[in-house]
Design a protein around this motif. Structure first.
Motif, mmCIF file in Angstrom:
data_model
loop_
_atom_site.group_PDB
_atom_site.id
_atom_site.type_symbol
_atom_site.label_atom_id
_atom_site.label_comp_id
_atom_site.label_asym_id
_atom_site.label_seq_id
_atom_site.Cartn_x
_atom_site.Cartn_y
_atom_site.Cartn_z
ATOM 1 N N ILE A 119 0.703 -1.546 0.250
ATOM 2 C CA ILE A 119 -0.662 -0.508 -0.048
ATOM 3 C C ILE A 119 1.474 1.083 0.132
ATOM 4 C CG2 ILE A 119 -1.504 0.937 1.806
ATOM 5 C CD1 ILE A 119 -2.768 -1.567 2.827
ATOM 6 N N PRO A 120 0.120 2.305 -0.585
ATOM 7 C CA PRO A 120 1.479 3.631 -0.662
ATOM 8 C C PRO A 120 1.512 4.414 0.496
ATOM 9 C CG PRO A 120 -0.700 2.991 -2.947
ATOM 10 C CD PRO A 120 -0.375 2.361 -1.831
ATOM 11 N N GLY A 121 2.552 4.450 0.345
ATOM 12 C CA GLY A 121 2.757 6.053 1.938
ATOM 13 C C GLY A 121 2.890 5.569 2.885
ATOM 14 N N LEU A 122 3.306 4.206 2.923
ATOM 15 C CA LEU A 122 4.618 3.527 4.159
ATOM 16 C C LEU A 122 6.284 4.989 3.919
ATOM 17 C CD1 LEU A 122 4.720 1.393 6.083
ATOM 18 C CD2 LEU A 122 5.861 0.169 4.675
ATOM 19 N N PRO A 123 5.909 4.972 5.944
ATOM 20 C CA PRO A 123 7.401 5.577 5.586
ATOM 21 C C PRO A 123 8.318 4.655 6.529
ATOM 22 C CG PRO A 123 5.492 6.514 7.285
ATOM 23 C CD PRO A 123 4.833 5.265 6.420
ATOM 24 N N LYS A 260 -7.349 0.889 -0.980
ATOM 25 C CA LYS A 260 -5.940 -0.358 -0.637
ATOM 26 C C LYS A 260 -6.121 -1.252 0.653
ATOM 27 C CE LYS A 260 -3.788 0.617 -5.129
ATOM 28 N NZ LYS A 260 -2.949 1.471 -5.709
ATOM 29 N N THR A 261 -6.171 0.221 1.437
ATOM 30 C CA THR A 261 -6.694 -0.507 2.651
ATOM 31 C C THR A 261 -7.682 -1.698 3.304
ATOM 32 O OG1 THR A 261 -5.326 1.440 3.482
ATOM 33 C CG2 THR A 261 -6.211 -0.169 5.407
ATOM 34 N N VAL A 262 -8.427 -1.249 3.051
ATOM 35 C CA VAL A 262 -9.591 -1.900 2.701
ATOM 36 C C VAL A 262 -10.060 -2.998 2.220
ATOM 37 C CG1 VAL A 262 -12.699 -2.135 2.492
ATOM 38 C CG2 VAL A 262 -11.282 -0.064 3.195
ATOM 39 N N ALA A 263 -9.322 -3.299 0.925
ATOM 40 C CA ALA A 263 -9.079 -4.323 0.076
ATOM 41 C C ALA A 263 -8.533 -4.923 0.519
ATOM 42 C CB ALA A 263 -8.265 -4.003 -1.672
ATOM 43 N N ALA A 264 -6.828 -4.937 1.177
ATOM 44 C CA ALA A 264 -6.648 -5.523 1.686
ATOM 45 C C ALA A 264 -6.580 -6.334 2.641
ATOM 46 C CB ALA A 264 -4.868 -5.200 2.595
ATOM 47 N N MET A 265 -7.415 -6.061 3.493
ATOM 48 C CA MET A 265 -8.423 -6.263 5.170
ATOM 49 C C MET A 265 -9.815 -8.040 4.692
ATOM 50 S SD MET A 265 -8.513 -3.259 8.087
ATOM 51 C CE MET A 265 -9.067 -2.475 7.060
#
Ligand code: AMP
Ligand code: GLY
Length: 466
Positions: A119-123, A260-265
């Motif tokens: 998922i994009p945006g991970l520091p 994408k976070t909801v889809a991953a879950m």
């Protein structure tokens, strides 16, 4: 549709705003909470003193009442799995179960999910389960860095280098103290991101993600972003549902991250029905995720729910719980809002509780101003409330332009008497300019010195609000 019967869990400013939106839709609202919020008390049909974490008692009362819907407000209720108890009793519920709520209650889970699903945006981030692991974690994230307990701390546990501690050793000492306190739970270290924060909340019905207007929250206790992190001292939103410093592409990236976070879950068997809140940083290089919350933000929900246009908020909530949100219910007025919390003196470090606040009835005559009650209990007089340990009263100003929404709140504060603190800089024209210039400078666009067009009437609104 016949008037619905809804059980609302929690009694802070956020829950007052949720309750008010439900009451506007003529739902019969019942409240389960350990304290009496005078605003919720007034609008509710029933109020029961229950712990927000006591899923069995809440589910039992919901069944007795025969409610058609339950809505969970606080993170503690969501993390404790109250939704699981309610669903086991066949009560449709807004709020994920405990397993999906780990997106908020375990920063370690949230970061791992982002990593596993690209998922994009991970520091740059690393976790440590023991003091020995801290050294290698800091090797991964570098300096300056941020220390986060993996567990819930009501927004107050995160320490940022340069603001909450200076040297690497001070940061590591704090991380070690957290490891002791956390009893086996990890501490997360992260690279310190530079940029402008924004909150994007979305209604999620298990599959689809429906964003609300974007909000900027002021997390630090004192004016000029000084003092410790708090749950949020105030917030603003703009008429076009974006923010003066935010581009449509930042908004789209953030929405995509939530989807994408909801889809991953979902791919992991987690059916997420509730509000998903992304805390984002717009940086020189795009958008990064600071955190997720598994519920409405506070104060952010006060901005957006005040703008909720229509008398069918109960139907929108029922759609979330049933797994099918209908976009016809997603209507927010195209107006700007500024929220300010009035808090007890010393809030953020040592709050002085028990003080009385008197609200003049003239507040009700102010145009475009809404009052929500937070951590207060009824006082001796009708117009009086007594402050608890947390944020006391929220004032929301609404207008076409942000500067007018700001002026309305500042004016309305005069109608509250007593000893309290608030941040006058929340949403002020000077402060909005500062935020805008900050990001422009970071993105190499150069500061824009003239007054920004704070209504941005020429820009394209995000799809959900057109
Ligand atoms: P969180 O609970 O993770 O949102 O953190 C609380 C606050 O700490 C955020 O709203 C930010 O102001 C700050 N913060 C968290 N993570 C970072 C980071 N990686 N870089 C800079 N500031 C951060
Ligand atoms: N205002 C931040 C939060 O609700 O967590």
């Amino acid at each position: 549709m016949a008037a619905s019967k809804v059980l609302l869990v929690g009694a802070g400013g956020r829950e007052h705003a949720i309750g008010a939106a439900l009451a506007r839709s003529e739902a019969a609202v019942y409240v389960a909470a350990p304290s009496v919020n005078p605003g919720l008390k007034r609008l509710s049909r029933g109020y029961r003193n229950l712990s927000v974490e006591d899923g069995d008692a809440i589910a039992q009362w919901a069944r007795q009442l025969g409610v058609s819907l339950a809505v969970l407000g606080p993170d503690a209720a969501v993390a404790a799995g109250v939704a699981d108890r309610l669903r086991a009793g066949e009560i449709p519920t807004v709020g994920p179960g405990a397993a999906a709520a780990r997106i908020e209650s375990s920063k370690s889970f949230a970061r791992a999910l982002m990593r596993q699903h690209s998922i994009p945006g991970l520091p740059r981030t690393a976790e440590a389960k023991s003091p020995a692991e801290l050294e290698s974690a800091i090797g991964v994230v570098g300096e300056p860095f941020v220390v986060k307990p993996s567990w819930l701390t009501a927004g107050k546990g995160v320490w940022v280098q340069g603001a909450d501690f200076k040297t690497r050793d001070e940061g590591l000492a704090y991380a070690r103290s957290l490891l002791e306190e956390g009893k086996g739970q990890p501490v997360v270290l992260e690279e310190k991101l530079e940029g402008e924060e924004f909150s994007l909340m979305a209604f999620v019905d298990g599959s689809s993600v429906h964003p609300m207007p974007v909000v900027q929250d002021y997390k630090r206790a004192l004016e000029g972003d000084q003092g410790g992190n708090t749950g949020g001292m105030g917030s603003y939103s703009a008429r076009d549902a974006l923010l003066p410093f935010l581009s449509s592409s930042d908004f789209e990236t953030a929405t995509d991250i939530l989807s994408k976070t909801v889809a991953a879950m979902k791919s992991g068997g987690l059916d997420y029905r509730g509000v998903l809140y992304g805390g984002f940083m717009a940086t020189a290089h795009g958008v990064s995720v600071l955190e997720f919350n598994a519920r409405f933000g506070d104060p952010e929900s006060l901005n957006v729910l005040t703008l909720f246009d229509g008398t069918d908020f109960d139907e929108l909530m029922a759609g979330v719980a049933a797994g099918r949100v209908q976009s016809v219910h997603l209507r927010f007025r195209k107006r700007a809002t500024v929220v300010k919390y009035l808090v007890p003196p010393g809030y953020g470090s040592k709050p002085v509780t028990g003080g009385a606040l008197r609200v003049s009835p003239r507040l009700g005559d102010e145009e475009g101003v809404t009052l929500y009650y937070g951590s207060v209990t009824p006082g001796q007089r009708q117009d009086e409330v007594v402050m608890g340990t947390s944020r006391s009263l929220a004032l929301v100003g609404e207008a076409s332009a942000l500067k007018d929404a700001y002026a309305r709140v500042e004016e309305a504060v005069r109608h509250v008497h007593g000893e309290f603190y608030l941040r006058h800089d929340v949403g002020s024209p000077v402060d909005l300019l500062r935020h805008q210039e900050h990001l422009r400078t970071l993105r190499g666009l150069g500061p824009k010195l003239q007054e920004p067009n704070l209504t941005r009437s020429g820009s394209q609104p995000p799809h959900a609000f057109s």
